[in-house]
Design a protein around this motif. Structure first.
Motif: not given
Lengths: 624, 259
Positions: A589-615
């Motif tokens: 749950k490290a990514i935040s952002g509204e629908k149709k708006k730019f999203h941001v990754i919270d680096q403190d929460k991100c554990d670099q699993c890479g699921v986001c880039i794959q999806s």
């Protein structure tokens, strides 16, 4: 089947088999190797058979479930002879169509043809497909046309002719000399001249001698030996009987991994058939020569592929190596002279006997007429895997270039990625960079380049592979598989893994590289068996050819291939259109952002699993 | 008999002699941890590495002296650069494994190593997996303990990691352990080893509790001799043998000369 009592009977029996076959009858060779089994090839073969019967074509068509064809990427596979029509990715429900259209009417099914990934053209004939065109399938070829469980199929192809020739025309010494002159070298990895081994074993004092087939293939991703034993067990058995005659042995063993159920079962069937046919056991072909063999199943230890550990395991002890200062050809199994060869080595033997030294030495590199170490002769089977378009088993003449294997046969790296390295020789082999692609592949050239032939594993890596991580993977494998007996291998691999893990997590220091080199030297010199002696190869070869990647991890705290999780950062770029998919799949749950708006990754929460880039479907996520 | 050169010194040994014995016979010393003269060579600790050049060969190689057979014309270096580096690395690795073992520390510091290059292991005992305990137990015919696991997981263990049912409490494992890692406690005619308690039998002469009942019974059974043969401890047994021999050899001679 009645036992074949002499050479004449063998000849007549073979002639009978050949004349009973209608050369006009189409043969459909369906690959039923273990790889294709995952694609339900057995069901396909049965469905084809049923359709042939149903459509009344039994007289005109024969369905032959064969051993592995090698092109595992494209299973299920079938080839229709004599037209040489190659169908790939055939599913069970396409069986009816294959029979009604192609077999009954000669119509080609476009959707089953192979499409060349380079030219985009469909290819009808197997022999025109680049994957096969550049191969030379001397060992593998016959297994693709016969039923592994039918000795008649092997006999019809000229099987056991080599044995008959040896028993009728040659003295044991002449057989040893023949193998010596052929330049055949051990295919299990060591590359020791087979003839030298045979001669030493034959000359060793004692009455009892053993021959062993090492089928404890354990390199990750390698399955050459399995496919040979599954697909053409008689070629290995024939090689062993010839070897036993040459060496003077009456008892042999096949030590095969229990994880290879099809190989175990096919070997058992083949041995029973060979015995029934009078080709194995007492008084072979009425010559008075007796030899029999047993199958012993390995328990899954990688180190049992080492000859002394294998023999300990055969004797019922724990599979631990002992020093080879006294050679196993003199004191081996039960302390008797023992000749151990690998599956592929044994399979070469009937070939050499049948076709002769001149023919065999015309294939390969160097000159072995005076020095058995002078070159590499014959073919070698590689399991070509990793980041390459056409994965599978390939048999090529010694001396072919890496580029030819990877690009002409393998079709190159998929997804338009850049080639980075090729790992040869299994876990204790080495990684070679692009500048070595024109390197001829043989025993000596690969060693000189800092890698090795090994048993024939070949793993292609693209630019998304981190070479430090690769070295770490192989060291981890070797540590797990080390028997743990001697200090340099057990403790050394453990420390090597510790250092590499440190580097991969950004905690490394530059002096770690010197420590790795020092430790490697001592492990190579000080370890008891080849496992420990070669274990530093993945580290040394990556240090030699990719030192800059190690330095990037240590100095810049950066993983150039973006693999090592503690050293990489995921960020969202301007392509983001706010589809919310990454936000929904992120397990942290490290990514935040509204629908149709730019999203941001919270680096403190991100554990670099890479699921986001794959999806992400919009290339909106960067990794660095 | 065959001749070989050790550090430039010519020595003659019998065929079949291990290189380690030849080296020691020549008056040189190489360290060992997994070697015991009563047991087959094992080649696990790798401390006894030496550099050899076989007759007719150009290349030298590093081998373990304990299991390498002495060969005619062999040239041996026990302190060459490659040997010292390998031996030192082995000790570096062992020092990291057993930072608390006095034996390892002493060996390491004799090679100028006072701290390991690797982070020392925490909470580990002083077992270096030399296998002496397991091998001596097997040699005596008990095989009560064995090696378990593989690679970094390797350890000396009893079946199912429970107190070993086949152990007779002879204590040989504790005696051969080079780092003193196997606890053995004798108290009040009882012995505790491998988490088992053994009743001990007293020597009929000096009264010392000297052997466990199980070990005594196994010796009686294995030898086929009467139990009375084992009623003395080793010291009293030796002293009685000496007295008997004295009586036979000296007193009998005197009596004979009087006649």
């Amino acid at each position: 089947m009645q036992a074949i009592g002499n050479f004449d009977e063998l000849k007549k029996y073979r002639e009978g088999l050949v004349s009973a076959r209608d050369p006009k009858r189409k043969v459909v060779a369906v690959c039923t190797g273990t790889g294709c089994k995952a694609y339900k090839c057995d069901d396909l073969a049965s469905a084809l058979e049923a359709e042939v019967v149903k459509q009344g074509l039994s007289d005109k068509v024969e369905i032959v479930p064969t051993g592995c064809h090698g092109f595992c990427e494209r299973g299920s596979l079938l080839v229709i002879y004599p037209d040489d029509i190659f169908y790939q990715k055939v599913s069970v429900d396409q069986a009816a169509e294959v029979v009604s259209k192609t077999l009954a009417n000669g119509e080609i099914l476009e959707e089953l043809l192979y499409e060349d990934p380079v030219t985009g053209k469909k290819i009808v004939k197997e022999s025109d497909i680049p994957f096969y065109k550049h191969q030379q399938q001397l060992l593998f070829g016959p297994g693709r046309r016969i039923r592994p469980t039918e000795i008649d199929d092997y006999l019809a192809l000229g099987g056991y002719e080599g044995l008959a020739k040896v028993l009728s025309e040659m003295k044991p010494d002449e057989v040893v000399e023949l193998i010596l002159k052929s330049g055949l070298r051990g295919r299990g990895g060591g590359g020791f001249p087979t003839g030298v081994k045979w001669r030493t074993c034959r000359d060793a004092p004692g009455d009892t001698r053993y021959v062993i087939c090492n089928a404890d293939e354990g390199d990750p991703g390698a399955y050459m030996d399995r496919s040979l034993l599954e697909g053409n067990p008689h070629s290995v058995i024939e090689g062993m009987i010839i070897g036993a005659f040459a060496i003077g042995s009456d008892q042999g063993y096949i030590y095969v991994r229990n994880e290879y159920p099809l190989a175990v079962s096919n070997v058992h069937v083949a041995l029973d058939q060979a015995r029934e046919a009078g080709l194995l056991g007492e008084n072979i072909l009425g010559t008075g020569f007796s030899f029999d063999m047993r199958v012993s199943r390995g328990g899954g230890a990688f180190v049992c592929g080492e000859s002394t550990a294998l023999m300990a395991s055969l004797e019922g002890f724990v599979g631990e190596p002992r020093a080879k200062y006294v050679h196993t050809v003199e004191h081996g199994l039960y302390d008797k002279p023992t000749n151990l060869n690998n599956v592929e080595t044994w399979a070469n033997v009937p070939l050499i006997v049948n076709k002769g030294v001149d023919w065999y030495t015309s294939i390969g590199t160097g000159d072995v007429s005076k020095n058995p170490w002078g070159g590499s002769k014959g073919t070698k089977i590689f399991s070509l895997v990793g980041k390459v378009k056409n994965t599978g088993l390939v048999e090529v003449p010694m001396g072919i270039s890496l580029r030819k294997i990877i690009y002409d046969i393998g079709g190159g790296v998929p997804d338009d990625r850049a080639f980075k390295a090729v790992q040869t020789g299994g876990p204790s082999g080495g990684c070679l960079p692009e500048s070595f692609l024109d390197q001829p592949v043989d025993f000596d050239e690969l060693s000189r380049a800092g890698s090795m032939m090994g048993s024939g594993g070949m793993i292609v890596m693209d630019d998304r592979t981190c070479m430090v991580d690769v070295a770490r993977y192989f060291v981890k494998f070797l540590l797990d598989e080390s028997c743990g007996k001697c200090v340099p291998c057990r403790e050394g691999n453990r420390r090597m893994l510790e250092i590499l893990t440190r580097i991969c997590s950004g905690q490394g220091v530059l002096s770690d590289l010197d420590l790795l080199e020092r430790l490697s030297r001592s492990m190579m010199r000080g370890s008891l068996c080849a496992l420990g002696q070669t274990a530093p190869n993945p580290v040394l070869s990556t240090l030699r050819h990719f030192r800059h990647e190690y330095e990037a991890h240590i100095v810049d705290h950066r993983c150039p291939a973006a693999v090592c999780r503690p050293l990489i950062t995921y960020t969202i770029n301007d392509e983001c259109n706010g589809c919310t998919l990454c936000k929904r799949v992120c397990p942290q749950k490290a990514i935040s952002g509204e629908k149709k708006k730019f999203h941001v990754i919270d680096q403190d929460k991100c554990d670099q699993c890479g699921v986001c880039i794959q999806s992400c479907k919009f290339d909106a996520i960067d990794v660095a | 008999m065959l001749n070989l050169d050790i550090n430039g010194r010519r020595v003659t040994v019998r065929k079949g002699t291990a290189l380690l014995a030849a080296i020691r016979e020549a008056g040189f010393e190489v360290p060992t941890l997994c070697h015991h003269e009563a047991l087959e060579p094992y080649g696990a600790c790798r401390l006894c590495v030496v550099e050899v050049r076989e007759e007719g060969r150009d290349k030298t190689r590093v081998v373990t002296a304990c299991n390498y057979p002495a060969k005619a014309g062999l040239q041996v270096e026990t302190e060459s650069e490659a040997v010292v580096e390998t031996r030192r690395e082995v000790l570096d690795l062992l020092l990291a494994r057993c930072p608390g073992s006095p034996v390892i520390r002493e060996l390491a510091s004799s090679m100028g190593l006072h701290r390991s290059s690797y982070p020392p292991d925490q909470n580990r005992d002083n077992c270096i997996l030399c296998g002496l305990c397991v091998r001596v137990c097997e040699k005596l015919g008990f095989t009560a303990i064995t090696m378990a696991g593989r690679g970094a997981e390797r350890e000396v263990a009893a079946p199912l990691k429970e107190p070993p049912p086949d152990c007779v409490g002879c204590g040989s494992c504790a005696r051969v352990c080079p780092t003193g890692n196997i606890p053995l406690v004798d108290r009040d005619a009882m012995r505790r080893i491998w988490d088992r308690d053994f009743e001990m039998v007293r020597c009929t002469s000096c009264g010392r509790a000297y052997i466990t009942r199980e070990y005594l019974e196994s010796r009686v059974e294995a030898s086929g001799l009467p139990a009375s043969h084992f009623e003395l401890c080793d010291e009293c047994s030796r002293s009685r043998t000496a007295q008997t021999m004295y009586r036979h050899m000296v007193l009998d001679d005197k009596e004979a000369s009087h006649e």
